[in-house]
Design a protein around this motif. Structure first.
Motif, PDB file in Angstrom:
ATOM      1  N   GLU A  53       0.898  67.021  28.313  1.00  0.00           N
ATOM      2  CA  GLU A  53       1.934  66.594  27.373  1.00  0.00           C
ATOM      3  C   GLU A  53       2.087  65.077  27.489  1.00  0.00           C
ATOM      4  O   GLU A  53       2.751  64.584  28.399  1.00  0.00           O
ATOM      5  CB  GLU A  53       3.263  67.304  27.683  1.00  0.00           C
ATOM      6  N   LEU A  54       1.473  64.355  26.591  1.00  0.00           N
ATOM      7  CA  LEU A  54       1.459  62.894  26.691  1.00  0.00           C
ATOM      8  C   LEU A  54       2.274  62.199  25.609  1.00  0.00           C
ATOM      9  O   LEU A  54       2.499  60.984  25.699  1.00  0.00           O
ATOM     10  CB  LEU A  54       0.016  62.382  26.638  1.00  0.00           C
ATOM     11  N   ALA A  55       2.702  62.908  24.597  1.00  0.00           N
ATOM     12  CA  ALA A  55       3.404  62.271  23.479  1.00  0.00           C
ATOM     13  C   ALA A  55       4.617  61.500  23.978  1.00  0.00           C
ATOM     14  O   ALA A  55       5.475  62.041  24.690  1.00  0.00           O
ATOM     15  CB  ALA A  55       3.834  63.325  22.464  1.00  0.00           C
ATOM     16  N   VAL A  61      -8.153  58.836  23.433  1.00  0.00           N
ATOM     17  CA  VAL A  61      -7.760  60.241  23.467  1.00  0.00           C
ATOM     18  C   VAL A  61      -6.251  60.358  23.671  1.00  0.00           C
ATOM     19  O   VAL A  61      -5.560  61.107  22.972  1.00  0.00           O
ATOM     20  CB  VAL A  61      -8.519  60.988  24.586  1.00  0.00           C
ATOM     21  N   ALA A  62      -5.720  59.601  24.631  1.00  0.00           N
ATOM     22  CA  ALA A  62      -4.283  59.662  24.910  1.00  0.00           C
ATOM     23  C   ALA A  62      -3.464  59.126  23.741  1.00  0.00           C
ATOM     24  O   ALA A  62      -2.430  59.702  23.371  1.00  0.00           O
ATOM     25  CB  ALA A  62      -3.967  58.878  26.180  1.00  0.00           C
ATOM     26  N   ALA A  63      -3.906  58.024  23.142  1.00  0.00           N
ATOM     27  CA  ALA A  63      -3.188  57.470  21.988  1.00  0.00           C
ATOM     28  C   ALA A  63      -3.193  58.450  20.824  1.00  0.00           C
ATOM     29  O   ALA A  63      -2.197  58.582  20.099  1.00  0.00           O
ATOM     30  CB  ALA A  63      -3.813  56.137  21.578  1.00  0.00           C
ATOM     31  N   ASN A  64      -4.303  59.147  20.665  1.00  0.00           N
ATOM     32  CA  ASN A  64      -4.406  60.142  19.599  1.00  0.00           C
ATOM     33  C   ASN A  64      -3.437  61.309  19.822  1.00  0.00           C
ATOM     34  O   ASN A  64      -3.030  61.983  18.868  1.00  0.00           O
ATOM     35  CB  ASN A  64      -5.840  60.666  19.523  1.00  0.00           C
ATOM     36  N   LEU A  65      -3.052  61.515  21.079  1.00  0.00           N
ATOM     37  CA  LEU A  65      -2.098  62.564  21.432  1.00  0.00           C
ATOM     38  C   LEU A  65      -0.654  62.072  21.400  1.00  0.00           C
ATOM     39  O   LEU A  65       0.257  62.814  21.759  1.00  0.00           O
ATOM     40  CB  LEU A  65      -2.427  63.117  22.824  1.00  0.00           C
ATOM     41  N   GLY A  66      -0.470  60.816  21.008  1.00  0.00           N
ATOM     42  CA  GLY A  66       0.878  60.283  20.859  1.00  0.00           C
ATOM     43  C   GLY A  66       1.405  59.485  22.031  1.00  0.00           C
ATOM     44  O   GLY A  66       2.581  59.104  22.046  1.00  0.00           O
ATOM     45  N   ALA A  67       0.555  59.213  23.023  1.00  0.00           N
ATOM     46  CA  ALA A  67       0.988  58.427  24.170  1.00  0.00           C
ATOM     47  C   ALA A  67       1.087  56.945  23.809  1.00  0.00           C
ATOM     48  O   ALA A  67       0.432  56.468  22.877  1.00  0.00           O
ATOM     49  CB  ALA A  67       0.015  58.613  25.333  1.00  0.00           C
ATOM     50  N   PHE A  78       5.050  52.865  34.261  1.00  0.00           N
ATOM     51  CA  PHE A  78       4.167  53.868  33.652  1.00  0.00           C
ATOM     52  C   PHE A  78       4.475  55.266  34.161  1.00  0.00           C
ATOM     53  O   PHE A  78       4.639  55.488  35.365  1.00  0.00           O
ATOM     54  CB  PHE A  78       2.700  53.531  33.929  1.00  0.00           C
ATOM     55  N   ASP A  79       4.522  56.208  33.225  1.00  0.00           N
ATOM     56  CA  ASP A  79       4.717  57.620  33.561  1.00  0.00           C
ATOM     57  C   ASP A  79       3.427  58.278  34.015  1.00  0.00           C
ATOM     58  O   ASP A  79       3.448  59.205  34.823  1.00  0.00           O
ATOM     59  CB  ASP A  79       5.250  58.387  32.343  1.00  0.00           C
ATOM     60  N   ARG A  80       2.307  57.817  33.460  1.00  0.00           N
ATOM     61  CA  ARG A  80       1.001  58.363  33.786  1.00  0.00           C
ATOM     62  C   ARG A  80       0.003  57.212  33.922  1.00  0.00           C
ATOM     63  O   ARG A  80      -0.031  56.304  33.094  1.00  0.00           O
ATOM     64  CB  ARG A  80       0.498  59.335  32.698  1.00  0.00           C
TER      65      ARG A  80
END
Length: 220
Positions: free
Chosen positions: A67-69, A86-92, A136-138
């Motif tokens: 869950e990266l959004a 990939v992460a940006a595409n997931l909303g991060a 940063f969270d991740r």
């Protein structure tokens, strides 16, 4: 996930449920041969970033299941930018960090080519990071413990920049040089878990990659 090399410095790869087109100037061998052997700093600038390493591919699969959004994320040594995309595409909300300006140039191009909201690309040396505390969270990186001297600066960066409750993910092939890294983190109080083990095709062979998860120490 399958990687396909194409002519003219371009890669096509399937990762995290979609196809990606990645531009690069050339392959690693070609660029390495063109380097000046008499340059005393040449060893610090070997263009490893032009390759798409199995650890990055394994990380992309792992990121796709998280869950990266909306989360604030840092890609350490972003290279061609795939895991950041990939992460940006997931909303991060992603910062892609690399020491090499060429890597950041192509990472930005690859964001445009793949129609992904561009991460913030930052040129920075992880030996001298300029990051705000707990920002940063991740945090993640693929195959970055290929030299033992990277451990101390990277741990210092994590201790400074990882937010409370945050997680760190490292995609790491089973190399001798990095085999003791995870017990070393554990001895220093980090919670360390091997979350995934995957065999990834690479260069007409196969490489086993582990995804390690670290969480903040109980006491710092």
């Amino acid at each position: 996930m399958t990687e396909i090399s194409e002519p003219h410095g371009q890669l096509t790869v399937t990762a995290a449920g979609r196809s990606w087109t990645l531009e690069r100037p050339a392959d690693l061998e070609s660029l390495w041969q063109s380097m000046d052997e008499d340059d005393p700093e040449a060893e610090e600038h070997i263009p490893y970033w032009v390759e798409l390493w199995p650890a990055t591919l394994a990380l992309c699969g792992w990121l796709a299941r998280q869950e990266l959004a909306g989360r604030r994320c840092l890609d350490l040594g972003c290279g061609l930018g795939l895991s950041a995309l990939v992460a940006a595409n997931l909303g991060a909300r992603v910062v892609g960090m690399d020491y090499e300006q060429g890597a950041l140039h192509f990472a930005a191009r690859n964001a445009r080519i793949n129609s992904v909201p561009s991460p913030l690309w930052v040129r920075m040396d992880w030996n001298k990071p300029g990051l705000a505390p707990a920002c940063f969270d991740r945090i993640w990186g693929g195959d970055i413990f290929y030299e033992q001297r990277f451990f101390e600066p990277l741990e210092n960066l994590l201790l400074c920049s990882l937010a409370p409750g945050g997680k760190v993910w490292f995609g790491d092939p089973e190399r001798t040089v990095s085999s003791t890294v995870w017990s070393r983190f554990s001895r220093r109080g980090w919670r360390v878990r091997n979350q995934s083990r995957e065999v990834v095709p690479f260069d007409q062979a196969r490489m086993t990659v582990n995804v390690w998860e670290l969480s903040r120490p109980l006491a710092i």
